[in-house]
Every structure is written in C-alpha cells, then in structure tokens.
Design a protein around this motif. Structure first.
Motif, PDB file in Angstrom:
ATOM      1  N   GLY A   1     -17.638  20.143 -51.033  1.00  0.00           N
ATOM      2  CA  GLY A   1     -18.429  20.896 -51.542  1.00  0.00           C
ATOM      3  C   GLY A   1     -18.245  22.431 -51.063  1.00  0.00           C
ATOM      4  O   GLY A   1     -18.084  22.771 -49.787  1.00  0.00           O
ATOM      5  N   PRO A   2     -18.109  23.379 -51.887  1.00  0.00           N
ATOM      6  CA  PRO A   2     -17.624  24.685 -51.756  1.00  0.00           C
ATOM      7  C   PRO A   2     -18.951  25.559 -51.203  1.00  0.00           C
ATOM      8  O   PRO A   2     -19.814  25.300 -51.328  1.00  0.00           O
ATOM      9  CB  PRO A   2     -17.359  25.432 -52.947  1.00  0.00           C
ATOM     10  N   CYS A   3     -18.678  26.540 -50.125  1.00  0.00           N
ATOM     11  CA  CYS A   3     -19.529  27.481 -49.622  1.00  0.00           C
ATOM     12  C   CYS A   3     -19.292  28.834 -49.962  1.00  0.00           C
ATOM     13  O   CYS A   3     -20.003  29.710 -49.455  1.00  0.00           O
ATOM     14  CB  CYS A   3     -19.670  26.930 -48.085  1.00  0.00           C
ATOM     15  N   ASP A   4     -18.295  28.985 -50.936  1.00  0.00           N
ATOM     16  CA  ASP A   4     -18.130  30.254 -51.621  1.00  0.00           C
ATOM     17  C   ASP A   4     -17.927  29.966 -53.135  1.00  0.00           C
ATOM     18  O   ASP A   4     -17.849  28.765 -53.607  1.00  0.00           O
ATOM     19  CB  ASP A   4     -17.213  31.371 -51.007  1.00  0.00           C
ATOM     20  N   ASN A   5     -17.348  31.032 -53.872  1.00  0.00           N
ATOM     21  CA  ASN A   5     -17.087  30.786 -55.409  1.00  0.00           C
ATOM     22  C   ASN A   5     -15.674  30.209 -55.408  1.00  0.00           C
ATOM     23  O   ASN A   5     -14.824  30.372 -54.722  1.00  0.00           O
ATOM     24  CB  ASN A   5     -17.287  32.087 -56.091  1.00  0.00           C
ATOM     25  N   ILE A   6     -15.514  29.265 -56.656  1.00  0.00           N
ATOM     26  CA  ILE A   6     -14.195  28.752 -56.934  1.00  0.00           C
ATOM     27  C   ILE A   6     -13.415  29.686 -57.786  1.00  0.00           C
ATOM     28  O   ILE A   6     -14.131  29.681 -58.963  1.00  0.00           O
ATOM     29  CB  ILE A   6     -14.480  27.397 -57.240  1.00  0.00           C
ATOM     30  N   THR A   7     -12.363  30.225 -57.370  1.00  0.00           N
ATOM     31  CA  THR A   7     -11.842  31.374 -58.204  1.00  0.00           C
ATOM     32  C   THR A   7     -10.366  30.970 -58.162  1.00  0.00           C
ATOM     33  O   THR A   7      -9.774  30.574 -57.179  1.00  0.00           O
ATOM     34  CB  THR A   7     -11.782  32.797 -57.506  1.00  0.00           C
ATOM     35  N   GLU A   8      -9.565  30.813 -59.418  1.00  0.00           N
ATOM     36  CA  GLU A   8      -8.228  30.556 -59.545  1.00  0.00           C
ATOM     37  C   GLU A   8      -7.883  29.188 -58.916  1.00  0.00           C
ATOM     38  O   GLU A   8      -6.935  29.170 -58.160  1.00  0.00           O
ATOM     39  CB  GLU A   8      -7.358  31.740 -58.900  1.00  0.00           C
ATOM     40  N   ASP A   9      -8.714  28.337 -59.325  1.00  0.00           N
ATOM     41  CA  ASP A   9      -8.292  27.003 -58.944  1.00  0.00           C
ATOM     42  C   ASP A   9      -8.590  26.707 -57.415  1.00  0.00           C
ATOM     43  O   ASP A   9      -8.094  25.616 -56.867  1.00  0.00           O
ATOM     44  CB  ASP A   9      -7.275  26.380 -59.643  1.00  0.00           C
ATOM     45  N   THR A  10      -8.972  27.525 -56.753  1.00  0.00           N
ATOM     46  CA  THR A  10      -9.317  27.349 -55.258  1.00  0.00           C
ATOM     47  C   THR A  10     -10.539  28.133 -54.592  1.00  0.00           C
ATOM     48  O   THR A  10     -11.253  28.761 -55.525  1.00  0.00           O
ATOM     49  CB  THR A  10      -8.138  28.151 -54.510  1.00  0.00           C
ATOM     50  N   CYS A  11     -10.861  27.588 -53.519  1.00  0.00           N
ATOM     51  CA  CYS A  11     -12.022  28.147 -52.985  1.00  0.00           C
ATOM     52  C   CYS A  11     -11.699  28.667 -51.332  1.00  0.00           C
ATOM     53  O   CYS A  11     -10.742  28.198 -50.788  1.00  0.00           O
ATOM     54  CB  CYS A  11     -13.357  27.361 -52.858  1.00  0.00           C
ATOM     55  N   GLY A  12     -12.592  29.328 -50.623  1.00  0.00           N
ATOM     56  CA  GLY A  12     -12.069  29.829 -49.339  1.00  0.00           C
ATOM     57  C   GLY A  12     -12.805  29.141 -48.347  1.00  0.00           C
ATOM     58  O   GLY A  12     -12.661  29.397 -47.203  1.00  0.00           O
ATOM     59  N   CYS A  13     -13.964  28.243 -48.673  1.00  0.00           N
ATOM     60  CA  CYS A  13     -14.696  27.685 -47.798  1.00  0.00           C
ATOM     61  C   CYS A  13     -15.338  26.318 -48.305  1.00  0.00           C
ATOM     62  O   CYS A  13     -15.490  26.408 -49.523  1.00  0.00           O
ATOM     63  CB  CYS A  13     -15.923  28.712 -47.400  1.00  0.00           C
ATOM     64  N   ILE A  14     -15.279  25.134 -47.273  1.00  0.00           N
ATOM     65  CA  ILE A  14     -15.824  23.983 -47.565  1.00  0.00           C
ATOM     66  C   ILE A  14     -16.909  23.548 -46.761  1.00  0.00           C
ATOM     67  O   ILE A  14     -16.919  23.998 -45.690  1.00  0.00           O
ATOM     68  CB  ILE A  14     -14.646  23.065 -47.830  1.00  0.00           C
ATOM     69  N   SER A  15     -17.747  22.656 -46.832  1.00  0.00           N
ATOM     70  CA  SER A  15     -19.029  22.358 -46.173  1.00  0.00           C
ATOM     71  C   SER A  15     -18.601  21.241 -45.258  1.00  0.00           C
ATOM     72  O   SER A  15     -19.737  20.514 -44.935  1.00  0.00           O
ATOM     73  CB  SER A  15     -20.035  22.005 -47.351  1.00  0.00           C
ATOM     74  N   ASP A  16     -17.563  20.911 -45.085  1.00  0.00           N
ATOM     75  CA  ASP A  16     -17.439  19.834 -44.141  1.00  0.00           C
ATOM     76  C   ASP A  16     -15.949  19.888 -43.543  1.00  0.00           C
ATOM     77  O   ASP A  16     -14.984  20.788 -43.938  1.00  0.00           O
ATOM     78  CB  ASP A  16     -17.472  18.304 -44.720  1.00  0.00           C
ATOM     79  N   ILE A  17     -15.583  18.993 -42.348  1.00  0.00           N
ATOM     80  CA  ILE A  17     -14.444  18.963 -41.915  1.00  0.00           C
ATOM     81  C   ILE A  17     -13.642  17.826 -42.336  1.00  0.00           C
ATOM     82  O   ILE A  17     -14.045  16.706 -42.295  1.00  0.00           O
ATOM     83  CB  ILE A  17     -14.168  18.962 -40.239  1.00  0.00           C
ATOM     84  N   PRO A  18     -12.364  17.990 -43.117  1.00  0.00           N
ATOM     85  CA  PRO A  18     -11.795  16.909 -43.705  1.00  0.00           C
ATOM     86  C   PRO A  18     -11.307  15.944 -42.589  1.00  0.00           C
ATOM     87  O   PRO A  18     -10.632  16.316 -41.826  1.00  0.00           O
ATOM     88  CB  PRO A  18     -10.431  17.477 -44.552  1.00  0.00           C
TER      89      PRO A  18
END
Length: 735
Positions: free
Chosen positions: A573-590
């Motif tokens: 789950g992203p916690c910011d916008n997905i741009t250029e096929d990436t995001c800068g923040c996710i909502s859990d620790i992998p």
C-alpha cells in the motif's frame, strides 16, 4: 667472614634427611664432638608427608677447636656429592652450614652463612653486630638461648598479613570524630618498623552509654550478625538478617563485621521430558512438596506438569494440564481431540516432533485462529510432501557418474518415502590450474559466478557452462529452464596496461534499529571515506529507507534518490503518489528485508495498466484490475492468498502439494506478470505440468469460491462479480 684463628667454634649444620621406609624411626638429636666441650642444640621436628617417604630437617651443632678444623669441615661439606646413602632406607639429600659462632671480646658472636640471616626479633634481643636491613641482620652478639640458628633469607622476607583488632576506650565522643578525620587524611601505608607496615585502619564499631545502657553502632559498610541482633537486641531495623545497632556490649568481645553483598540469585525455567510406563508416576510428581534443595546453592522452587502424552487408538494424544493450552496452529497441524475455544485447544492427536509442549494460558500470547467455514465431510487423502534435495558426492572414479545416470526411478526408500528422480547438475574435477566445475545438460552457471570464479567456456545468454573453481558456499549449477538468471553487466574492451592491485567493491545493506531519530542525522554527518584496516575502506554511506511507527502500523519512506518498486507499492500500500512506476512510501515493513532501490541504478518494472471499474450496487465496493478483456482482483488478493496459504499449512483445501507449489510460484515471480498474457500462459503451463490438474474437482472451486467471498477478497468487487470472473478465469485456463 673474618673469624679468629684460635678458639672454640660452634657450627650449625642443616641436614635434609630422607627416610625411604617407615620403620621404627622417630625424631633424634645428632651430636658431633671434636673436643670435650659439650654443646647441644635441639632437633627440628620432622614434617609429616602423606606418602611412604618421610623428609626430615635436622639441625646439627658441631664444635671445633680452631679455624683449621672449621675450614676442613666447610671443605668437606662443599666437596661431598649428594644424595648420600646411609643404608637401604635412609639417605642424606643436602647439608648446609647456616651459622658460625665464635668467641669475641664481649663474649660470642654468631654470624650467618650466605643466603641465611637472623630474624628481626633475634637481632633486637641479642644485639646486632652488623647493620639491620629489611628487618634482618647477619650477625648477633650472643648465642641464642633456645638453640636457634640462622634462617633462610627467602623465608624471612616473605610478607605475612595480619588483621589486628584494637579496642580503644575514650571518655569524649568527639575523640571518635577526630580519629575519623585523622584516618581520612593519614598516609596509605603507616610504617611501624623496618619490617612492619599498617596498610589499613578502619573503625568498625562505636559503643557508648545511652542512658543507663550501652549501645554499639556499626560504622558504614559494617553490620552486626543476626545472632547478635537477637541476643543483645537490635536498636534499629533488621534487614537481610543483619542490623546496625545492638543494645549491649557483646561479652565475647565481638564487633561489627564487613557487610557482604547478597548472593546473586539466577532463576531458570527448565523443560523436562519424562518417559514413563506407569501413569502413577504423574500422580507421584504432583504429590511432591516444593521447594526442594538440590545443593546448598541450587533450589527447585516449583514443578508444573504442562503436557501428558499417551498412546491412543489412532496413535498418540497429548493433553494439556490445567492452565496450559495448545496454540491454534498446533491444533490444526496435528488435529484437535477436543474443542477449539479462544484460539486454543487442550488436546492434539500426535506428539510434536520439534519437542514443543503446552504453553501457559496466562503468560503466553496465543495467535488468533484464521476465520474458517464449514465444509462437507470428505475422505482426506494422505498428505504428500515433495522435497528437492541437493547432495554433494565425493568420488575418485568418474564411472560413478555414469552409474548414477543408469539408475531407473522412482526408487522406494520406505513405505512412505519415494525418490522420484535424480538430476546431476554439476561435476567438479581437478585441472592443471586447480579445479573446474562443469554443468550437465539443462544446467548453467549464472553470470556473476562466471565472473567471480572465471569461465572455462564461452559466456552465452548471460550464463556459462564451466567455471575454474569450486564455489566455497556450496552453490551448484541451476536449471536453465526454471532459474531466472540475472543479465551480465555491459563490458567494453580496454587497452592492455600494467595490472593494478585487484580492488573489490562491495555494496552492503545494513539494518539499524534505533529509538532516537537523531541517529539518522548523526550517520549523515560522518565524513567518508573511513579506513577500517589497511586493506578495507568504507567509501560512502547512503541511507535508503527509514521505517517508523504510524497510526495504522508502520510506514517505510525512501530517502532522496531511492524509490519503492511498483509491486512493493501495491503489495504493502502506497502512502504517497505512484509516479514513474515507483512510490516513495509504503504502509508496512516488508517481511523479507527488502528496502528502497536506487532511482538511478535500479531498473524498475512498469506498473500494470489498470482501469477502474464502475462501482456496482452492492454492500461491498472496491476497485479491480481489468487486463484487456479479462477481470482480475487487486494485487492485495494475491498478497492475502499468499499469507493465508502459508499460515494454515494448506491442509483444508484439496491436496497440500498444490498450495505449497502455488505459494512458491507466487512468491518466486513476485506477481509482476499480473496484467500480461504471459502470466496466464505460464500459470496454466505450471498447473498443467506439475500434477495439479488431477485435483480440479468441483469441491476445490466450491471451497475457493466460499473462501474468496468471505475472507477479505470482496475488495476485488462484489461476491457475485468475483465468483463470475474468477470461475471464468480458472475454467478457461485449466480446461
């Protein structure tokens, strides 16, 4: 040593006499006479030795009429070879001249030979005729009355430590305070004489009149023993069986003792497995009273029986005692033999092979059971597990390889174990430069292995078939069909130059747990490079990922120049916008330890093309992915399916092997083919060729439909919508 040439001499000899057999022997006095004058010295008592051999030290006093006789005796002692055998059971091992006494103007002088001296007490009592040094002297002005002779200097100079109790009576309490001040400022060592030093003076006890009675109080770091506190009455609190004040002066002259630190107590929880053939043993263990003292330092404080296992008609049953329970996953794995309540059960239908036992219901945090739905009772087929085992075989004859290739499979090991096939992947053998490891057909070395150990054939399609060393980590050739080999980096030819020292560059990922965010700023302020040794240099440090608690759990943000891949953004789950096929923040620790990747160096896969479907009129609405003309639930569906299959061990739905391999397949491909036809093509081929088309019964789809409808997968659309499209997908690709 200057001695007169005429006169009567007395010489003390020290003999070491060894008695080899213990017969009728006792201490004795040996007297040697050269003249009629008679001088006797007592013998030094024998020393006890707990063997069949006895050692005696004998002092012998010899009188001589003149210096010539003395010199003759000295020469005789110096030239005699020792040990000297007297008979079959006695020998003299050593003779030393210790003391020579001769007449002087004042009477007699007694001088010591080399390595011998008079103790301080003799020097003072009889008067020293040379200088006192270090508390000893070499000459005294009289013959000792008690027949003593010079002692070894090494013994006299050995320090002896004494603890002396001094009782001081004063009429003014202020003198005690003055004494404390004096002791605080006194030198560390107080010399009382040439061989006596006072190293410590501590006031331990102060007794004074309190009305009509006396009270004796301890100074700091000192206490009265418990017996004294009870006998004489404590005038303060008794703590840890000691007190600091008693109401009388002890009649036996006792005083306060140093306060001892309490012993360190370690507490251990020990699990013991007991095999018994008689159930009465359990009742016997319950009847024992605790605590039980094992030694003076070991105490068994209590014993709790947690688990009792015994044979049953179907094998074994393991029941929990009161206040103990089996966790939900243990109940499902081994089968409950009572009801599952509050995510636990009290009995399972097998003995756990890993030695686990029931856990305390009060202290253990049991994991919740997954939601389940009732299914029609069916005959469960036996569970079949499939293992891929790598075996390293050392052989001196290459014919062994051909022999292995000629064996027919499958081979039955036992009635429950079957070897279905054997593939030789790698063969290593000596070469002129060391070793070569060649891959068999359908197996290849990855590009990085080819570069690390050196290829001994051509690198084609990012792989090679031979390397010039044996990998120390036990790696072997991988299947060319099943393994996803990483592409080789692009290389360009360079002109031949003098080869510089080989420099290896490593990119190391470090996970740092910190409770203070200032640590991040501190790491950013360090100057690089940093030299660890003369061959190891840390060239730079980049912080890629920072994870911290949030209101919904955790968030993991990427630092500058780092990004999360599209599949990670969808899975957690992203916690910011997905741009250029990436995001800068996710909502859990992998959970697999992945972190943000470099935006400049990493090749991120493109996100799948997604369109939002119209929201159907239903109680549950969400978004779904439409791939061309096909419908598929969101990526979260596969994430939850993966977690669900891993958690429940797959024993409720169809055969466990199907879910085991599907789980491995989904985990391996990381779900990045979702919206391509290749995904469906490969999944179809995978299911068709790994034996799982045998289990495509309607019951399987019935249970899968019920699971999708009721365990969180309504987020892909309404239950009816999921049912319709998911059925269409499975039937169209499995048949």
């Amino acid at each position: 040593m200057a001695i007169p040439s005429q006169g009567l001499f007395t010489i003390a000899l020290l003999l070491t006499n060894i008695i080899l057999e213990t017969r009728y022997f006792s201490g004795f006095i040996l007297q040697v006479h050269c003249e009629e004058e008679h001088f006797v010295s007592p013998v030094r008592e024998k020393r006890s030795v707990h063997t069949d051999q006895w050692d005696y030290l004998i002092d012998v006093v010899v009188t001589a009429p003149d210096v010539q006789t003395f010199q003759l005796l000295r020469s005789l002692v110096n030239t005699t070879t020792f040990p000297k055998v007297l008979d079959n059971s006695t020998e003299i091992s050593e003779i030393y001249i210790t003391t020579v006494c001769f007449p002087s103007e004042a009477g007699f002088q007694c001088r010591c030979e080399d390595n011998f001296a008079w103790p301080y007490s003799s020097c003072v009592k009889y008067g020293a005729c040379d200088k006192l040094s270090g508390g000893i002297c070499k000459c005294i002005e009289r013959i000792p009355d008690n027949g003593q002779s010079c002692q070894p200097i090494s013994v006299l100079l050995t320090p002896v430590e004494y603890t002396v109790d001094v009782e001081l009576k004063v009429f003014d309490i202020q003198i005690v305070d003055q004494l404390r001040i004096l002791l605080e400022h006194s030198p560390a060592v107080l010399s009382l004489g040439p061989n006596v030093n006072v190293t410590h003076i501590n006031i331990t006890t102060v007794c004074y009149l309190n009305g009509t009675n006396f009270q004796c109080r301890c100074e700091e770091q000192y206490v009265w023993s418990y017996d004294n506190c009870i006998i004489y009455g404590a005038c303060d609190e008794i703590i840890r069986e000691t007190c600091g004040c008693i109401n009388s002066i002890p009649t036996d002259g006792q005083y306060c003792q140093p306060q001892m630190a309490p012993p360190v107590v370690y507490e251990y929880l020990i699990s013991i497995e007991l095999n018994a053939t008689d159930v009465a043993v359990i009742d016997l263990l319950r009847s024992i009273s605790y605590p039980i003292s094992i030694t003076n330092t070991i105490l068994v404080s209590d014993l709790n029986i947690s688990t009792v296992c015994y044979p049953s008609s179907t094998g074994y049953q393991c029941k929990c005692e009161d206040q103990y329970r089996w966790s939900c996953d243990q109940c499902f794995i081994y089968g409950p033999c009572d009801n599952i309540t509050e995510d636990t059960c009290g009995c399972i239908s097998d003995i756990t092979p890993d030695g686990q036992h029931c856990q305390s219901a009060d202290q253990h945090n049991f994991t919740s059971c997954p939601p389940t739905t009732a299914s029609p009772s069916t005959t469960t087929p036996p569970v079949v597990y499939e293992y891929l085992i790598s075996i390293e075989l050392n052989a001196t004859d290459v014919a062994v390889i051909d022999l292995l290739g000629s064996i027919s499979y499958p081979i039955s090991i036992t009635n429950t174990i079957l070897v279905s096939d054997l593939n030789i992947s790698t063969v290593c053998y000596p070469s002129s430069t060391g070793y070569q490891c060649k891959c068999e057909d359908q197996y290849r070395w990855s590009c990085d292995q080819c570069f690390i150990y050196g290829p001994c054939d051509n690198i084609t399609e990012d792989t090679c078939g031979c390397i010039s060393d044996i990998p120390p980590d036990g790696q072997h050739c991988q299947s060319a069909d099943q393994h996803n080999f990483t592409s080789c980096p692009p290389t360009t030819a360079s002109p031949s130059t003098t080869t510089p020292p080989v420099v290896y560059e490593y990119l190391i990922s470090i996970e740092l747990n910190a409770t203070d965010v200032a640590v991040i700023d501190l790491l950013g302020s360090i100057s690089y490079p940093i030299s660890i040794t003369n061959t190891i240099l840390v060239s730079d440090l980049n912080i890629s990922t920072v994870c911290y608690p949030s209101s919904t759990g955790y968030q993991c943000k990427c630092e500058d120049q780092y990004r999360w891949s599209c599949d990670q953004c969808f899975i957690y789950g992203p916690c910011d916008n997905i741009t250029e096929d990436t995001c800068g923040c996710i909502s859990d620790i992998p959970p697999d330890g992945q972190h943000c990747q470099s935006a400049d160096q990493h090749h991120f896969r493109a996100c799948p093309n997604t369109t939002t479907t119209p929201k159907p009129t239903s109680k549950h609405t969400s978004s779904a992915i439409v791939c061309g003309s096909r419908f598929l639930p969101t990526v979260g569906f596969y994430h939850h399916l993966h977690k669900y299959l891993a958690y429940t061990h797959y024993h409720h739905y169809s055969t466990s092997g199907f879910y085991h391999h599907l789980h491995k397949y989904l985990a391996y491909t990381h779900y990045h083919h979702y919206c391509t036809s290749g995904f469906y093509h490969h999944l179809h081929k995978y299911l068709a060729y790994t034996h799982y088309h045998h289990y495509s019964t309607s019951s399987f789809y019935h249970h899968l439909h019920k699971y999708l409808g009721y365990t969180h997968y309504h987020h892909g659309g309404s239950n009816h919508y999921v049912q319709q499209h998911y059925y269409r997908y499975w039937y169209s690709h499995l048949y």
